[in-house]
Motif scaffolding. Sequence first.
Motif, PDB file in Angstrom:
ATOM      1  N   GLN A 103      95.004 107.733  34.394  1.00 39.33           N
ATOM      2  CA  GLN A 103      95.298 106.838  35.515  1.00 39.33           C
ATOM      3  C   GLN A 103      96.081 105.631  35.020  1.00 39.33           C
ATOM      4  O   GLN A 103      96.050 105.310  33.842  1.00 39.33           O
ATOM      5  CB  GLN A 103      93.998 106.335  36.140  1.00 39.33           C
ATOM      6  CG  GLN A 103      93.063 107.425  36.584  1.00 39.33           C
ATOM      7  CD  GLN A 103      91.711 106.877  36.986  1.00 39.33           C
ATOM      8  OE1 GLN A 103      91.604 105.819  37.567  1.00 39.33           O
ATOM      9  NE2 GLN A 103      90.673 107.623  36.675  1.00 39.33           N
ATOM     10  N   ILE A 105      97.666 101.600  36.797  1.00 37.08           N
ATOM     11  CA  ILE A 105      98.020 100.748  37.916  1.00 37.08           C
ATOM     12  C   ILE A 105      99.388 100.170  37.597  1.00 37.08           C
ATOM     13  O   ILE A 105      99.563  99.494  36.589  1.00 37.08           O
ATOM     14  CB  ILE A 105      96.983  99.632  38.135  1.00 37.08           C
ATOM     15  CG1 ILE A 105      95.641 100.240  38.522  1.00 37.08           C
ATOM     16  CG2 ILE A 105      97.478  98.653  39.206  1.00 37.08           C
ATOM     17  CD1 ILE A 105      94.517  99.241  38.655  1.00 37.08           C
ATOM     18  N   ALA A 106     100.353 100.479  38.449  1.00 38.45           N
ATOM     19  CA  ALA A 106     101.713  99.998  38.239  1.00 38.45           C
ATOM     20  C   ALA A 106     101.860  98.591  38.793  1.00 38.45           C
ATOM     21  O   ALA A 106     101.246  98.252  39.798  1.00 38.45           O
ATOM     22  CB  ALA A 106     102.704 100.925  38.944  1.00 38.45           C
ATOM     23  N   THR A 107     102.672  97.789  38.137  1.00 41.52           N
ATOM     24  CA  THR A 107     103.024  96.514  38.732  1.00 41.52           C
ATOM     25  C   THR A 107     103.954  96.781  39.909  1.00 41.52           C
ATOM     26  O   THR A 107     104.679  97.779  39.931  1.00 41.52           O
ATOM     27  CB  THR A 107     103.706  95.576  37.709  1.00 41.52           C
ATOM     28  OG1 THR A 107     104.744  96.282  37.040  1.00 41.52           O
ATOM     29  CG2 THR A 107     102.712  95.060  36.687  1.00 41.52           C
ATOM     30  N   THR A 108     103.892  95.910  40.887  1.00 39.79           N
ATOM     31  CA  THR A 108     104.664  96.074  42.110  1.00 39.79           C
ATOM     32  C   THR A 108     106.144  96.281  41.791  1.00 39.79           C
ATOM     33  O   THR A 108     106.730  95.538  41.015  1.00 39.79           O
ATOM     34  CB  THR A 108     104.477  94.840  43.015  1.00 39.79           C
ATOM     35  OG1 THR A 108     103.074  94.686  43.269  1.00 39.79           O
ATOM     36  CG2 THR A 108     105.203  95.004  44.327  1.00 39.79           C
ATOM     37  N   ASN A 110     107.393  98.992  40.312  1.00 44.42           N
ATOM     38  CA  ASN A 110     107.597  99.980  39.246  1.00 44.42           C
ATOM     39  C   ASN A 110     107.045 101.360  39.587  1.00 44.42           C
ATOM     40  O   ASN A 110     107.106 102.267  38.759  1.00 44.42           O
ATOM     41  CB  ASN A 110     106.980  99.474  37.941  1.00 44.42           C
ATOM     42  CG  ASN A 110     107.761  98.327  37.367  1.00 44.42           C
ATOM     43  OD1 ASN A 110     108.991  98.346  37.366  1.00 44.42           O
ATOM     44  ND2 ASN A 110     107.074  97.312  36.890  1.00 44.42           N
ATOM     45  N   GLU A 111     106.548 101.536  40.799  1.00 44.97           N
ATOM     46  CA  GLU A 111     105.975 102.825  41.190  1.00 44.97           C
ATOM     47  C   GLU A 111     106.968 103.981  41.049  1.00 44.97           C
ATOM     48  O   GLU A 111     106.580 105.051  40.559  1.00 44.97           O
ATOM     49  CB  GLU A 111     105.437 102.774  42.634  1.00 44.97           C
ATOM     50  CG  GLU A 111     104.371 101.738  42.880  1.00 44.97           C
ATOM     51  CD  GLU A 111     104.920 100.388  43.358  1.00 44.97           C
ATOM     52  OE1 GLU A 111     104.146  99.620  43.935  1.00 44.97           O
ATOM     53  OE2 GLU A 111     106.128 100.104  43.163  1.00 44.97           O
ATOM     54  N   TYR A 114     106.991 105.394  37.490  1.00 43.77           N
ATOM     55  CA  TYR A 114     105.818 106.182  37.143  1.00 43.77           C
ATOM     56  C   TYR A 114     105.783 107.515  37.881  1.00 43.77           C
ATOM     57  O   TYR A 114     105.318 108.517  37.333  1.00 43.77           O
ATOM     58  CB  TYR A 114     104.549 105.372  37.379  1.00 43.77           C
ATOM     59  CG  TYR A 114     104.455 104.203  36.429  1.00 43.77           C
ATOM     60  CD1 TYR A 114     104.243 104.413  35.072  1.00 43.77           C
ATOM     61  CD2 TYR A 114     104.615 102.901  36.860  1.00 43.77           C
ATOM     62  CE1 TYR A 114     104.191 103.355  34.182  1.00 43.77           C
ATOM     63  CE2 TYR A 114     104.553 101.831  35.977  1.00 43.77           C
ATOM     64  CZ  TYR A 114     104.343 102.069  34.645  1.00 43.77           C
ATOM     65  OH  TYR A 114     104.291 101.024  33.758  1.00 43.77           O
ATOM     66  N   GLU A 115     106.298 107.547  39.098  1.00 46.08           N
ATOM     67  CA  GLU A 115     106.390 108.812  39.821  1.00 46.08           C
ATOM     68  C   GLU A 115     107.323 109.777  39.087  1.00 46.08           C
ATOM     69  O   GLU A 115     107.030 110.961  38.966  1.00 46.08           O
ATOM     70  CB  GLU A 115     106.865 108.578  41.254  1.00 46.08           C
ATOM     71  CG  GLU A 115     105.789 107.933  42.110  1.00 46.08           C
ATOM     72  CD  GLU A 115     106.282 107.476  43.479  1.00 46.08           C
ATOM     73  OE1 GLU A 115     107.507 107.537  43.750  1.00 46.08           O
ATOM     74  OE2 GLU A 115     105.427 107.039  44.271  1.00 46.08           O
ATOM     75  N   ASN A 120     101.029 110.397  40.343  1.00 43.82           N
ATOM     76  CA  ASN A 120     100.924 110.486  41.799  1.00 43.82           C
ATOM     77  C   ASN A 120      99.901 109.473  42.294  1.00 43.82           C
ATOM     78  O   ASN A 120      98.990 109.087  41.554  1.00 43.82           O
ATOM     79  CB  ASN A 120     100.468 111.889  42.219  1.00 43.82           C
ATOM     80  CG  ASN A 120     101.495 112.938  41.876  1.00 43.82           C
ATOM     81  OD1 ASN A 120     102.535 113.011  42.493  1.00 43.82           O
ATOM     82  ND2 ASN A 120     101.208 113.732  40.858  1.00 43.82           N
ATOM     83  N   LYS A 121     100.035 109.091  43.556  1.00 42.20           N
ATOM     84  CA  LYS A 121      99.084 108.153  44.145  1.00 42.20           C
ATOM     85  C   LYS A 121      97.734 108.837  44.306  1.00 42.20           C
ATOM     86  O   LYS A 121      97.651 110.027  44.613  1.00 42.20           O
ATOM     87  CB  LYS A 121      99.583 107.639  45.482  1.00 42.20           C
ATOM     88  CG  LYS A 121     100.790 106.734  45.301  1.00 42.20           C
ATOM     89  CD  LYS A 121     101.151 106.028  46.577  1.00 42.20           C
ATOM     90  CE  LYS A 121     102.312 105.087  46.266  1.00 42.20           C
ATOM     91  NZ  LYS A 121     102.586 104.190  47.342  1.00 42.20           N
ATOM     92  N   TYR A 138      97.878  93.910  45.335  1.00 44.35           N
ATOM     93  CA  TYR A 138      97.584  95.290  44.961  1.00 44.35           C
ATOM     94  C   TYR A 138      96.672  96.077  45.899  1.00 44.35           C
ATOM     95  O   TYR A 138      96.665  97.297  45.837  1.00 44.35           O
ATOM     96  CB  TYR A 138      96.997  95.336  43.547  1.00 44.35           C
ATOM     97  CG  TYR A 138      98.006  94.990  42.489  1.00 44.35           C
ATOM     98  CD1 TYR A 138      99.104  95.809  42.250  1.00 44.35           C
ATOM     99  CD2 TYR A 138      97.886  93.833  41.739  1.00 44.35           C
ATOM    100  CE1 TYR A 138     100.044  95.491  41.286  1.00 44.35           C
ATOM    101  CE2 TYR A 138      98.821  93.507  40.761  1.00 44.35           C
ATOM    102  CZ  TYR A 138      99.896  94.338  40.546  1.00 44.35           C
ATOM    103  OH  TYR A 138     100.825  94.026  39.589  1.00 44.35           O
TER     104      TYR A 138
END
Length: 147
Positions: A103, A105-108, A110-111, A114-115, A120-121, A138
């Motif tokens: 797992q 948590i991406a910083t706003t 940067n999603e 990571y995708e 995945n979410k 967040y």
Amino acid sequence: MQMVVLKYEIDGKELTMLKEVYQSVGWMKHDEPIIKKVFNESTHQVFAVEDNKIIGFARALSDSVFNASIYDVVVHKDYQGRGIARILLEDIMKQLEDVSCIQLIATTGNEPFYEKMGFNKLKTGMAIYKDPQLTEEYLESIIIRKT
């Protein structure tokens, strides 16, 4: 342009370099004692070095079987856009290859990165942030509990 080399351990004199990387991306609360603590408590870490200078890093916490959480994939702002974050993330994921769930948590903002890296979410991911600003940034919704 120098070649980026990966290393896996740091010494005390390199904490200032880590602080400079954090501060270059606006993370000002990370001082040397905090940085030392978070890296000492991390189970996995990797550092990107160019010309004897740390320019990026990633760290994770894991039980080495079932779960891992990746934290702080950070590249100094002057070195971004060169694929260093990808190299760091691929390395830390390789270190965690035997773990069944990874797992992060991406910083706003940067999603999408990571995708592209295969994340995945979560349907059931949840968190508690004690800082109201982080709560606002967040969390999708806030449940207020009456005591």
